[in-house]
Structures are given as structure tokens and as C-alpha cells.
Scaffold this motif. Sequence first.
Motif, PDB file in Angstrom:
ATOM      1  N   LEU A 159       0.864  -1.180   0.000  1.00  0.00           N
ATOM      2  CA  LEU A 159       0.000   0.000   0.000  1.00  0.00           C
ATOM      3  C   LEU A 159       0.902   1.233   0.000  1.00  0.00           C
ATOM      4  N   GLN A 160       0.733   2.105  -0.968  1.00  0.00           N
ATOM      5  CA  GLN A 160       1.597   3.290  -1.067  1.00  0.00           C
ATOM      6  C   GLN A 160       0.780   4.541  -1.360  1.00  0.00           C
ATOM      7  N   GLU A 161       1.408   5.681  -1.095  1.00  0.00           N
ATOM      8  CA  GLU A 161       0.821   6.971  -1.448  1.00  0.00           C
ATOM      9  C   GLU A 161       1.385   7.320  -2.826  1.00  0.00           C
ATOM     10  N   VAL A 162       0.515   7.457  -3.821  1.00  0.00           N
ATOM     11  CA  VAL A 162       0.985   7.751  -5.185  1.00  0.00           C
ATOM     12  C   VAL A 162       0.243   8.976  -5.731  1.00  0.00           C
ATOM     13  N   LYS A 163       0.687   9.442  -6.875  1.00  0.00           N
ATOM     14  CA  LYS A 163       0.062  10.626  -7.486  1.00  0.00           C
ATOM     15  C   LYS A 163      -1.374  10.308  -7.910  1.00  0.00           C
ATOM     16  N   LYS A 164      -2.291  11.168  -7.528  1.00  0.00           N
ATOM     17  CA  LYS A 164      -3.695  10.977  -7.938  1.00  0.00           C
ATOM     18  C   LYS A 164      -3.798  11.277  -9.431  1.00  0.00           C
ATOM     19  N   PRO A 165      -4.463  10.391 -10.218  1.00  0.00           N
ATOM     20  CA  PRO A 165      -4.500  10.657 -11.666  1.00  0.00           C
ATOM     21  C   PRO A 165      -5.370  11.868 -12.000  1.00  0.00           C
ATOM     22  N   VAL A 166      -5.036  12.497 -13.123  1.00  0.00           N
ATOM     23  CA  VAL A 166      -5.796  13.670 -13.590  1.00  0.00           C
ATOM     24  C   VAL A 166      -6.442  13.277 -14.916  1.00  0.00           C
ATOM     25  N   PRO A 167      -7.764  13.462 -15.056  1.00  0.00           N
ATOM     26  CA  PRO A 167      -8.417  13.029 -16.303  1.00  0.00           C
ATOM     27  C   PRO A 167      -8.016  13.891 -17.501  1.00  0.00           C
ATOM     28  N   LYS A 168      -7.796  13.213 -18.651  1.00  0.00           N
ATOM     29  CA  LYS A 168      -7.563  13.948 -19.904  1.00  0.00           C
ATOM     30  C   LYS A 168      -8.924  14.439 -20.410  1.00  0.00           C
ATOM     31  N   ALA A 169      -8.921  15.155 -21.528  1.00  0.00           N
ATOM     32  CA  ALA A 169     -10.164  15.769 -22.035  1.00  0.00           C
ATOM     33  C   ALA A 169     -11.291  14.752 -22.238  1.00  0.00           C
ATOM     34  N   ASN A 170     -10.932  13.525 -22.667  1.00  0.00           N
ATOM     35  CA  ASN A 170     -11.968  12.514 -22.969  1.00  0.00           C
ATOM     36  C   ASN A 170     -12.177  11.528 -21.821  1.00  0.00           C
TER      37      ASN A 170
END
Length: 329
Positions: A21-32
Amino acid sequence: MIQTMKATVATGYGSPEVLRLQEVKKPVPKANEVLVKVMTASATTADAMMRTGKPYIARLFVGLTKPKKAIPGTGFAGIVEQVGKGVTDFKIGDRVFGETAFGFSSNAEYLTISEKGVILPMPENLGFSEAANFCDGHLTSFNFLKEIAKVKPGQKVLINGASGALGTSAIQIAKYMGAQVTAVCSGRNSGFVRSLGADEVIDYQQKDFTKGKEKFDYIYDTIGKRSFLACKNILSEKGLYLSPVLKFPLLLQVIRTSLFGQKKAKFEATGANKEEKLRFLLKEALDIYIAGRLKTVIDRQFPLEKVAEAHRYIDAGHKKGNVVIVICS
Ligand SMILES: NC(=O)c1ccc[n+]([C@@H]2O[C@H](COP(=O)([O-])OP(=O)(O)OC[C@H]3O[C@@H](n4cnc5c(N)ncnc54)[C@H](OP(=O)(O)O)[C@@H]3O)[C@@H](O)[C@H]2O)c1
């Protein structure tokens, strides 16, 4: 400021201990894309195989020395938290479910997925736990029995591994398609598979089903424990052996039987199909669920902190239906 989230990360190939279990970068949605707050995710036998990186041939697709996609898991159910500026099919707050296929990444607090990916709105009566595992069992078995086998009413289907995730789905789907179903499982699961619709049950601890006299139009070996050659004698004249389990000898039989003989062997990686086709199939399988003819069998549920424990349970090879990872309750 960079936002983070909790996720299970595979630190390499190997035993369940590689999952941390790790702390990772939260994803950011692309335009689609949509950003989904994951409520529940699947942990599957396919995930456990991916974790080991075996069979080695699979590494050509998922990473030679370590997984290209470090966060495991494909099935998910959750709530849309953010939408890319080009998204028209979904809005913030929608309850959604689906699978990321070779994108993996569902054993985490958030994931992003294209709005044209394998994602659908959740109907009212579908719970998050059931929805997370809908694709592994139902979508895969629907693909094998409907798209590949094209099972017709009255045909005889034998399902090996009938008490597993794919098997429990397959019994219900084959019955829905009007087939006569023989389920192969252990004696302790005999009543359970009958309750899902199996007409006949063979206890694999008591009898070798390949040595019987009865012929089958289809043998769907969901767990890949018996080979095409072992099953050939009990296939009908133009019978088809299907297995979703990737093995080199099976690939050779698929090639050989495509050229010679009337009895055929087939393998397919369902997730390798086009997203549009999978979404269409998922919608069809969902309609069977809405009609009350399909249910998702849930065995154990584990929190995100215990994905390694979930994998240990899956590795033992005796789960009954599906294992769910509960991320937000
Ligand atoms: N190609 C694709 O598109 C695709 C997609 C999804 C999954 N898969 C693959 O499909 C496979 C099946 O996954 P799954 O999750 O359905 O399996 P599973 O749930 O892990 O299978 C476990 C079940 O198999 C039963 N079993 C164990 N040994 C058996 C035997 N000798 N004969 C009959 N039943 C036996 C166990 O019953 P007992 O406890 O009673 O022994 C248990 O209920 C995996 O290898 C996965 O990687 C492929």
C-alpha cells in the motif's frame, strides 16, 4: 500542489508480498476521460497470475521485468468525481462500473478511464460489490459462450471450474441461452452450483469427467485444468473446447485445430477486444442481470490495505465466485 491517493502497488513480479500500500500521485483526467472515486474493485485470479508474471509469454504484453502498470486490478465500481472538458456521456456524481482491461489500476482510491472505454452507468439495483466484479466473471463468460461459442438452446455445455468466478457466471449464462449444463466442481459445492442452474454435477474429486461416455457440444474449461486433448473424446463431432487460461500447449492446439479436424480449441483474451465491442457485450450482460437472470457470487471482501491477503486467498485456488476489494464503504 500535487494531489496524492492510496493505492496498491506491485513492486515487481512474485508472491503476494510484492503488493504494497503506497501513497501515489492521484491521476488527472484527460479531455476525454472521467476521474472515478473507486468504491469497490475486483481482485481476480487473472490479477494473481499477472502478479507472478507467469506464464512468461504474458510479460511480452504486461512488462518484461516488472509490471508496466504498477497498480493491479481491472474491475471497478464508483462515483464520477471529475470529467474532462470533452466528456459528454457522464457527469459528476454518476454511479459507474466497468473494467480498465490492460490499463489495470483499479486497486486504488481513484482511476481515470476514457468515457468511450468499458464503463457504464450502474442501474439502481446493482450494488457496488457486485458491480466491481461484473466484468471478470460475467463479461468474460458472456464473451466465451455467446460471442465465441454461439451456444444454442438444447446444446450440451460442460463447465469445468463451475464454482469459480467465471464458472458461476457461465452456468447462469449458458442456462439463459437455453443450454443443458453439466457443472464440474467439488462435492462441497455441488448444491451451490445446482442452485445457480446446473442440470448435472460431476464431483472432480470422485470422477474424471473426461472418461465419461456423454458427449458435449462445448467444454468450457474456465480454470484450464484439462487440455483439449484430454477432453477430445467427450466432445461431439464438431465440438468446441474453450478455455480462457493462457497456456502455450493450448495456443498450439488452437492453431492446429484451426487447420485440421472438426473438433476445435479456442482461447481469447477478452480484454484485448475493442472497447466498443466490450462495452456493447457488457450492456447485453447487464440486461440479463436487470432481467433477474444473473447474479454475481461474492465470496470474501478485503479492504484496500489487505490486497496482498486477498491475493493469498485467491492463490489457494478455492474461492467461490468473486473476491472484492472495498476501498470506500
Ligand atoms: N482469457 C480471458 O479473457 C480471461 C478473463 C478472466 C479470467 N481469465 C482466467 O480465467 C481463469 C479462471 O478464473 P476464475 O476466477 O474463474 O477461477 P477461480 O475462481 O480462481 O477458480 C477457483 C474455483 O475452481 C475450483 N477448482 C479447483 N480445482 C478444480 C478442479 N480440479 N476441477 C474443478 N474445479 C476446480 C475451486 O473449487 P474447490 O474449492 O471446490 O476446489 C474454486 O471454486 C484464471 O486463470 C484467469 O486468469 C481469463
